[in-house]
Design a protein around this motif. Structure first.
Motif, mmCIF file in Angstrom:
data_model
loop_
_atom_site.group_PDB
_atom_site.id
_atom_site.type_symbol
_atom_site.label_atom_id
_atom_site.label_comp_id
_atom_site.label_asym_id
_atom_site.label_seq_id
_atom_site.Cartn_x
_atom_site.Cartn_y
_atom_site.Cartn_z
ATOM 1 N N LEU A 183 24.912 -41.487 22.324
ATOM 2 C CA LEU A 183 25.859 -40.770 23.177
ATOM 3 C C LEU A 183 27.316 -40.991 22.785
ATOM 4 O O LEU A 183 28.161 -40.125 23.039
ATOM 5 C CB LEU A 183 25.657 -41.202 24.633
ATOM 6 C CG LEU A 183 24.280 -40.889 25.240
ATOM 7 C CD1 LEU A 183 24.158 -41.490 26.634
ATOM 8 C CD2 LEU A 183 24.051 -39.389 25.299
ATOM 9 N N ALA A 184 27.623 -42.149 22.208
ATOM 10 C CA ALA A 184 29.009 -42.442 21.816
ATOM 11 C C ALA A 184 29.298 -41.830 20.449
ATOM 12 O O ALA A 184 28.416 -41.693 19.610
ATOM 13 C CB ALA A 184 29.243 -43.949 21.782
ATOM 14 N N GLY A 185 30.541 -41.486 20.236
ATOM 15 C CA GLY A 185 30.922 -40.880 18.970
ATOM 16 C C GLY A 185 31.431 -41.872 17.948
ATOM 17 O O GLY A 185 32.111 -41.481 16.990
ATOM 18 N N PHE A 186 31.133 -43.138 18.118
ATOM 19 C CA PHE A 186 31.579 -44.172 17.195
ATOM 20 C C PHE A 186 30.547 -45.288 17.175
ATOM 21 O O PHE A 186 29.619 -45.318 17.994
ATOM 22 C CB PHE A 186 32.961 -44.706 17.589
ATOM 23 C CG PHE A 186 33.063 -45.115 19.030
ATOM 24 C CD1 PHE A 186 32.724 -46.402 19.441
ATOM 25 C CD2 PHE A 186 33.487 -44.205 19.991
ATOM 26 C CE1 PHE A 186 32.808 -46.779 20.773
ATOM 27 C CE2 PHE A 186 33.570 -44.570 21.335
ATOM 28 C CZ PHE A 186 33.236 -45.858 21.714
ATOM 29 N N GLY A 202 23.866 -42.492 31.664
ATOM 30 C CA GLY A 202 23.365 -41.116 31.607
ATOM 31 C C GLY A 202 24.134 -40.127 32.448
ATOM 32 O O GLY A 202 23.927 -38.916 32.313
ATOM 33 N N THR A 203 25.037 -40.607 33.311
ATOM 34 C CA THR A 203 25.727 -39.683 34.225
ATOM 35 C C THR A 203 27.245 -39.669 34.058
ATOM 36 O O THR A 203 27.912 -38.880 34.726
ATOM 37 C CB THR A 203 25.400 -40.052 35.693
ATOM 38 O OG1 THR A 203 25.773 -41.419 35.939
ATOM 39 C CG2 THR A 203 23.910 -39.895 35.964
ATOM 40 N N SER A 204 27.793 -40.506 33.195
ATOM 41 C CA SER A 204 29.253 -40.580 33.080
ATOM 42 C C SER A 204 29.682 -40.744 31.627
ATOM 43 O O SER A 204 29.393 -41.767 30.998
ATOM 44 C CB SER A 204 29.789 -41.749 33.918
ATOM 45 O OG SER A 204 31.163 -41.962 33.673
ATOM 46 N N ASP A 205 30.383 -39.742 31.104
ATOM 47 C CA ASP A 205 30.913 -39.844 29.745
ATOM 48 C C ASP A 205 31.962 -40.945 29.640
ATOM 49 O O ASP A 205 32.056 -41.634 28.614
ATOM 50 C CB ASP A 205 31.524 -38.508 29.320
ATOM 51 C CG ASP A 205 30.475 -37.419 29.138
ATOM 52 O OD1 ASP A 205 29.286 -37.768 28.944
ATOM 53 O OD2 ASP A 205 30.847 -36.230 29.198
ATOM 54 N N ALA A 206 32.751 -41.106 30.703
ATOM 55 C CA ALA A 206 33.773 -42.151 30.691
ATOM 56 C C ALA A 206 33.118 -43.526 30.626
ATOM 57 O O ALA A 206 33.586 -44.413 29.905
ATOM 58 C CB ALA A 206 34.645 -42.042 31.946
ATOM 59 N N VAL A 247 15.018 -43.817 27.807
ATOM 60 C CA VAL A 247 16.250 -44.391 28.353
ATOM 61 C C VAL A 247 17.441 -43.864 27.565
ATOM 62 O O VAL A 247 17.304 -43.346 26.445
ATOM 63 C CB VAL A 247 16.235 -45.934 28.295
ATOM 64 C CG1 VAL A 247 15.105 -46.476 29.160
ATOM 65 C CG2 VAL A 247 16.103 -46.441 26.867
ATOM 66 N N PHE A 248 18.607 -43.976 28.153
ATOM 67 C CA PHE A 248 19.832 -43.531 27.495
ATOM 68 C C PHE A 248 20.310 -44.597 26.511
ATOM 69 O O PHE A 248 20.279 -45.794 26.807
ATOM 70 C CB PHE A 248 20.915 -43.235 28.525
ATOM 71 C CG PHE A 248 20.561 -42.126 29.472
ATOM 72 C CD1 PHE A 248 20.576 -40.803 29.057
ATOM 73 C CD2 PHE A 248 20.190 -42.411 30.786
ATOM 74 C CE1 PHE A 248 20.237 -39.780 29.932
ATOM 75 C CE2 PHE A 248 19.853 -41.395 31.670
ATOM 76 C CZ PHE A 248 19.871 -40.073 31.239
ATOM 77 N N ARG A 249 20.771 -44.151 25.340
ATOM 78 C CA ARG A 249 21.207 -45.061 24.284
ATOM 79 C C ARG A 249 22.668 -44.818 23.945
ATOM 80 O O ARG A 249 23.082 -43.680 23.672
ATOM 81 C CB ARG A 249 20.360 -44.867 23.023
ATOM 82 C CG ARG A 249 18.859 -45.124 23.191
ATOM 83 C CD ARG A 249 18.546 -46.601 23.257
ATOM 84 N NE ARG A 249 18.953 -47.301 22.049
ATOM 85 C CZ ARG A 249 18.139 -47.478 20.987
ATOM 86 N NH1 ARG A 249 16.896 -47.020 21.010
ATOM 87 N NH2 ARG A 249 18.579 -48.131 19.924
ATOM 88 N N LEU A 250 23.461 -45.870 23.961
ATOM 89 C CA LEU A 250 24.873 -45.743 23.605
ATOM 90 C C LEU A 250 25.060 -45.197 22.202
ATOM 91 O O LEU A 250 25.964 -44.409 21.939
ATOM 92 C CB LEU A 250 25.558 -47.116 23.706
ATOM 93 C CG LEU A 250 25.836 -47.685 25.092
ATOM 94 C CD1 LEU A 250 26.408 -49.085 24.964
ATOM 95 C CD2 LEU A 250 26.782 -46.787 25.875
ATOM 96 N N VAL A 281 33.592 -46.513 27.731
ATOM 97 C CA VAL A 281 34.020 -47.877 28.071
ATOM 98 C C VAL A 281 32.996 -48.903 27.590
ATOM 99 O O VAL A 281 33.343 -49.897 26.935
ATOM 100 C CB VAL A 281 34.249 -48.017 29.589
ATOM 101 C CG1 VAL A 281 34.441 -49.480 29.971
ATOM 102 C CG2 VAL A 281 35.455 -47.200 30.020
ATOM 103 N N VAL A 282 31.728 -48.681 27.910
ATOM 104 C CA VAL A 282 30.693 -49.643 27.547
ATOM 105 C C VAL A 282 30.484 -49.672 26.039
ATOM 106 O O VAL A 282 30.264 -50.732 25.448
ATOM 107 C CB VAL A 282 29.372 -49.331 28.285
ATOM 108 C CG1 VAL A 282 28.284 -50.320 27.878
ATOM 109 C CG2 VAL A 282 29.580 -49.394 29.791
ATOM 110 N N ALA A 283 30.558 -48.507 25.398
ATOM 111 C CA ALA A 283 30.394 -48.454 23.942
ATOM 112 C C ALA A 283 31.531 -49.196 23.240
ATOM 113 O O ALA A 283 31.305 -49.920 22.256
ATOM 114 C CB ALA A 283 30.330 -47.004 23.468
ATOM 115 N N LEU A 284 32.749 -49.046 23.724
ATOM 116 C CA LEU A 284 33.887 -49.778 23.156
ATOM 117 C C LEU A 284 33.694 -51.282 23.323
ATOM 118 O O LEU A 284 33.974 -52.061 22.411
ATOM 119 C CB LEU A 284 35.186 -49.343 23.831
ATOM 120 C CG LEU A 284 35.784 -48.006 23.395
ATOM 121 C CD1 LEU A 284 36.936 -47.619 24.310
ATOM 122 C CD2 LEU A 284 36.247 -48.070 21.943
#
Length: 232
Positions: free
Chosen positions: A132-135, A47-51, A126-129, A55-58
Motif C-alpha cells: 500500500l505504501a509508495g516507498f 486498510g481504511t486510512s491512507d494517512a 490482511v493488509f500489507r504496508l 505514517v506507519v510505513a514511514l
C-alpha cells in the motif's frame, strides 16, 4: 559489589514466569488472544486510512531507526556533557559495555528454540504496508521472536537506569514503548515478541550481569586497562 540475591531471584523468576506462560500454554494461551486483537486493530486501520498507511510505513522505514538512536544518544549526551573528565571516561566505557551486552543478549535471544513468523505471514487476507505504501518499508519477518528492537531498547533502559539516573531510565521506558510500537502496528512483530520475548531475555541477562557484580567488575577492569588520552 556483593551479589544482590533478592533482585537476582526476582528478575529470573519474572523471566521464567513470563516466557514459560507463553511457551507452554497451548497455542500461547491468552498471549495469542492479545496478539491477535492488537494486530487486527492496527491492520484494520491500515486498510481504511491512507494517512495511517503513510505514517506507519514511514515509522517502519530503516531510516526511522536513526530517530531512536538519536533519542537515546541525546539522553546519554545530556549526562555526558556535564560530567568531569573521569566521569566522561566511565560513561564511554559504559557505552562500550552496553554495545557488547546488546550483541551478546541478541545472540541469547536467537538461541531460544522458537521460529515464529510475523502476523502478516500468519494470517491470510490482511493488509500489507509493502503493497500500500509508495516507498520501501517493512511489514514482515520470517522469525520475529524475540523482538530485537525491543530488546535493544530494554538493554539501553537498564543501563541508563543503573548508571545514569532514574529519570534517564524513565525516558528509556518511554522509548521502549514508542520505538517498538511501529513494528507491531505494521505487523512485522507480534506484541508478545516484545513484551514476552524481549522482556524475558532482558530480565534474565541483565539480572545476571547487573546483580552479581559482573558489570561493576568489568567497568573497573576496563578503566584500569584501557589507554588514557590526555589533551595537548
Amino acid at each position: 559489589m556483593p551479589i544482590q540475591c533478592n533482585k537476582l531471584v526476582f528478575w529470573n523468576l519474572a523471566a521464567v514466569a513470563v516466557l514459560g506462560s507463553w511457551f507452554w500454554l497451548p497455542n500461547h494461551g491468552f498471549w495469542f488472544d492479545i496478539d491477535k486483537a492488537i494486530f487486527y486493530y492496527f491492520n484494520d486501520k491500515i486498510g481504511t486510512s491512507d494517512a495511517w498507511v503513510t505514517v506507519v510505513a514511514l515509522a517502519n522505514n530503516r531510516a526511522f531507526d536513526g530517530v531512536a538512536l538519536l533519542a537515546m544518544g541525546l539522553v546519554y549526551y545530556s549526562h555526558y556533557r556535564g560530567a568531569s573528565a573521569e566521569q566522561k571516561r566511565q560513561l564511554l566505557i559504559i557505552g562500550l559495555m552496553m554495545l557488547l551486552t546488546a550483541v551478546g543478549l541478541n545472540q541469547l535471544g536467537r538461541a531460544i528454540p522458537v521460529e515464529r513468523p510475523s502476523p502478516t505471514l500468519t494470517f491470510e487476507n490482511v493488509f500489507r504496508l509493502t503493497e500500500l505504501a509508495g516507498f520501501k518499508t517493512k511489514d514482515s519477518s520470517g522469525d520475529s521472536f524475540p523482538g530485537d528492537h525491543g530488546l535493544m531498547l530494554m538493554i539501553f533502559t537498564a543501563f541508563v537506569w543503573r548508571f545514569l539516573s532514574w529519570k534517564a531510565g524513565l525516558w528509556g521506558c518511554l522509548f521502549v514503548v514508542a520505538f517498538s510500537a511501529p513494528r507491531v502496528m505494521g505487523g512485522a512483530h507480534w506484541w508478545s515478541d516484545i513484551y514476552v520475548g524481549a522482556f524475558s531475555v532482558a530480565c534474565f541477562g541483565m539480572a545476571w550481569l547487573m546483580h552479581t557484580g559482573v558489570f561493576d567488575a568489568l567497568l573497573a577492569w576496563l578503566n584500569r586497562h584501557l589507554p588514557r588520552f590526555s589533551r595537548g
